[in-house]
Design a protein around this motif. Sequence first.
Motif, PDB file in Angstrom:
ATOM      1  N   PHE A 196      -4.695  10.142 -24.744  1.00  0.00           N
ATOM      2  CA  PHE A 196      -4.607   8.923 -25.548  1.00  0.00           C
ATOM      3  C   PHE A 196      -6.013   8.426 -25.918  1.00  0.00           C
ATOM      4  N   LEU A 197      -6.899   8.392 -24.913  1.00  0.00           N
ATOM      5  CA  LEU A 197      -8.269   7.954 -25.195  1.00  0.00           C
ATOM      6  C   LEU A 197      -8.926   8.885 -26.208  1.00  0.00           C
ATOM      7  N   LEU A 228      -7.635   8.099 -29.575  1.00  0.00           N
ATOM      8  CA  LEU A 228      -8.197   6.848 -30.086  1.00  0.00           C
ATOM      9  C   LEU A 228      -9.627   7.061 -30.563  1.00  0.00           C
ATOM     10  N   LEU A 236     -10.987   6.374 -34.277  1.00  0.00           N
ATOM     11  CA  LEU A 236     -12.104   5.474 -34.567  1.00  0.00           C
ATOM     12  C   LEU A 236     -13.213   6.191 -35.319  1.00  0.00           C
ATOM     13  N   LEU A 255      -2.993  -0.461 -25.638  1.00  0.00           N
ATOM     14  CA  LEU A 255      -3.568   0.115 -26.858  1.00  0.00           C
ATOM     15  C   LEU A 255      -4.649  -0.806 -27.408  1.00  0.00           C
ATOM     16  N   PHE A 265      -7.843  -0.710 -25.112  1.00  0.00           N
ATOM     17  CA  PHE A 265      -8.579   0.554 -25.197  1.00  0.00           C
ATOM     18  C   PHE A 265      -9.230   0.692 -26.572  1.00  0.00           C
ATOM     19  N   TYR A 266      -8.450   0.339 -27.577  1.00  0.00           N
ATOM     20  CA  TYR A 266      -8.957   0.492 -28.939  1.00  0.00           C
ATOM     21  C   TYR A 266     -10.186  -0.380 -29.141  1.00  0.00           C
ATOM     22  N   LEU A 285     -13.191   1.092 -27.257  1.00  0.00           N
ATOM     23  CA  LEU A 285     -13.748   2.320 -27.825  1.00  0.00           C
ATOM     24  C   LEU A 285     -14.360   2.082 -29.192  1.00  0.00           C
ATOM     25  N   THR A 308     -13.205   2.552 -20.213  1.00  0.00           N
ATOM     26  CA  THR A 308     -11.842   2.870 -20.657  1.00  0.00           C
ATOM     27  C   THR A 308     -11.288   4.075 -19.902  1.00  0.00           C
TER      28      THR A 308
END
Lengths: 550, 541
Positions: free
Chosen positions: A190-191, A194, A198, B410, B413-414, B417, B440
Amino acid sequence: MWETIAAPPFLLLVSLAMPLWGALVILLTCRNDAASARLLALFFAVATLVAATGVVVQFPTDQPAAQANYAAAALPWLGEATGLDIRFDVAVDGLSLWLYGLSALLVLTAVLISWTTVREREAGYYGLLLLLAGGMLGVFMARDVILFYIFFEFTLIPLFVLIGIWGSDRRRYAAVKFFLFTLAGSLLTFLGLLLLVLQYDTFSIPELTARAMASPLDPAWQTAIFLLLFAGFAIKVPLFPLHTWLPLAHVEAPAAGSVLLAGVLLKIGTYGFLRFSVPLLPEATATLLPWLLWLSVAGIVYGALVALAQSDLKRLIAYSSVSHLGFCMLGLFALNRLGIQGGVLQSINHGISTGGLFAIVGMIYRRYHTREISELGGLARRTPWLAAFMVFFTLSSIGLPGTNGFAGEFLLLCGMFQRASATTAAAYSTQFYAIAVLAVSGVVLGAWYMLWLVQRVFFGPLREPTHDDQPIRDMGWSEFFSLAPLAVFVLWIGLFPGQFLKPMSATLDRLTGRATAAWEQQAEAAARTDAAELADRGQNSPQRAESPPR
Amino acid sequence: MVSPSTVSLLLPEILVIATAIGIFMAGVFVGDRRGWSWIALLGLLLAGGHLLFGDLPSHERPGEALYGPVGSDELGYWLRLGSLALGIFFTLMLTSSRAEGASAEALGALLLVVAGLMLVSVAKELVMLFVALELISIPTYLLLYLGRGGLAGHESTSKYFYLSVLASAVLLYGFSFLYGLTGSMRFDEIARSFATSDVSGPLPALAVLLVVAGLAFKIAAVPFHFYAPDVYEGTSNLNAGLLAVVPKIAGIVALVRLVAMVLPAELASLGWQLCLGLSVLTMTLGNVVALWQNNLRRLLAYSSIAHAGYMLIGLCVYLSLRAAGAEAVPDGLAALLLYLAVYSLASVGTFATLIYLGGVEDEGPRRPSPERVEDLAGLGRSYPVAAVALSVFMFSLAGIPPLVGFWGKLGLFYSALSVEVSSDQALLGMPLRSALIALTVIAAVNAAIAAAYYLRVVATLYFRSATVSATLPADASLAGRGGAGFVMGATMLLVVVLGCLPGTLVQRSRAVSPRAVDSVSSAASPEAAQNSAPRPVVVRR
């Protein structure tokens, strides 16, 4: 009217909505009514399969340009106003097409093999089975990163409960271990996802792929993200040495759970590699390639050797899964057309043949309440049809020419040898030949443990555990119809693999092109270094040549 | 300073407090608990109706946003609505609690807590904030005392009392430094004064440390978390639920208002490092220790500690951006507020389910209330709805999609990051970006650890059959438990529906948080206020 109903986007949404809707209906209305729960589950599974078939047969194989947006449908969801532009955007392309079709097919198999075996809390059982089906169909059609992840994780809950309630003796432990292992990996994935989102500032997978191909990330970043993604996908596959949860989950799960787990859920791992890791992180894939190949081949050999030593039917097939998934990964990371297509085809084949084998083990267990190989023998006399199916799926599993297993394994092994011979750098070339040869030994071992299993259980003198409750019967109609479609596909893929390879080739070429190029560059650089070293030695050698010959 | 407009702004709070006082006074003479519950609900609904439809002087006219010690803004508005909703939920849960804890006084105290939380939401000044926080604490002591008799109950009450008083003192001490350094009580003036004056030297940092320490107690962050497990274990389910939610919201809101908005960039650097360290310690300790817990409320206490750790990530992100000199980017705060909402929803639901399972006393023979995790064994069969609800809450707390808790994780974390500013901010030699990525990763590993104990609860509900010692009678009649049952059902529905359709919630959390910053930072720099375009008016009718 007919055009609207038969339109691929509509059918795609129907095939997603049917199992979820069915789950809701069954869970809410059939609490104490087992018969209608079963019938409803069958109805919704058939409806899903019909809709999915509609999607698959209309796939524009001959128009690669039309494949990218085939059956694309979007529903309003978060929207841009939230700052997180996550969309409910679904479609299928060449990579997901067969996996999607396979999922829909195996749902029906799962419902049918549970028909006579599940005898408690049926409403909950079929409801969860359909929920699981919805989740896994969703994984393959999601075109949004977060949507993909949501379906990916969502499959955990129903299977967790299925194993935990309807599993065998150590079900609690197996369910929890399955859930935690997968979750731990997928959170890291998941990280990674993400971070990718990004970096490229989009949640849409096609957009992400396009942007990543236009401007790849810096290699150090790529490696970091690759490792994060690897955590979840490699556990899901499972790649050696992260496979320990799998045999346990398989052994304890109810038969339908095993079928879906082996048939579909493991493929989410290989799918994730091909959907995200390889196209989005080509340089990292190239850098880590030898490692990935070694892990795959370790899985092949280790899985096969451990399978040889098993005394439990289901556990044996579970370890054979580890071995077979190693083949799929090996094909993918051969990074050429033969290997990748073979890898994807083999993951479909594994779903069909191992799905069938797990279903047969479930049928044996239902009759004798044991899975111990030593307690069984000569069953072909009691249950000839069952034995015939078993032999048939075994032959497919070991890759007899004419069955699907041959098409997949042959392609991917060819791919691996081709990769080895195309690599001129000495360091890599030797390794790759070693890997390819070891993988072939896995085929031999595979034939050994599977044929030996069939011989012990189905042939020889009749040996049965005492069963005074009822006479042993051969296959019933539900059992027959659960396996027959799979058997058809075994032959169909085996005899006409081209029909299955063609729709996926354009997509696969596009997705893996950059990684292949990156690897070839790296190998060339290594080869140049080799050549330079050789030249160095060549310069030094005249001095050596001056020394008098012996 | 108190003007008629201030009074009209505070009318909802005044309504709630008046109801509370009425119940306190008349409750001595009329003991009918049910009747008082209806009156309390009526008071809360009236206040909510006034907030929704009344003609409040509002944030929609930014020039009038400040009314002396209190002020209304978007964040305050939604928090007040949320507090009233919590009040209604807890009142309903109280009607289903055991009689010992459910006297008229308990209802009055509960209403006061709600009023305190509403006042925290609108406080714009140190004294007001402190008084509002105390208005939450003091009735809580009473509730804890009323909650459950016996040695454990008394122990938990006195433990909470002494530690809470100590924390208040520390907080007040920090406030006194803020006042001494800037000469003002008002947040905007403090911010302005910090922005223009020199903040080097130990005193501003000390003030920040003290304030964070005082508020860390409220949100149960390490190292001020020690009370939580003992207090939760020793008290009733209702009080544990209250403690898990209300002080957490109050503490986080105070942190958002105070630390995030008042702090100058120089101190923000200290702030994010502090938050990062506290966050890692808090979530790791909470989650790891929770693995060993057997008592349900103790387990939930450690889980609530762990969630405080996750929340600090949002604060850390926001502060790090401030420290790096980025323009006010509210992502961190939006994520934090979203997480707060999501956490509160699932926590209230969890405790409502426990109350529902506990049943009421006047149901004949005293039924056992689930105390240990094993007591839940077999409830998947005997209480199917409650078991589904509890599983939904556990999965949501664990952050499994498609439940609403996933969106909280979400968001956090978003936001963490997404920090990509280049700056010389570093922690232990780690550049800011790497530090946040490491944070994270730690949070993700923690989420996996947390799943282990949440899963244990679910596994016990469904995979184990009831043991003789731990059998709850399997009747599904709602008699006397309707309140808790209603809360359980409503929160479960919200968790699922908002999880599938999170758009509004995410959007709201974003819309709410920038304004919280603007209202001060624009005051701090007049030219920024002129440049910013007028905000669109939110129509809510």
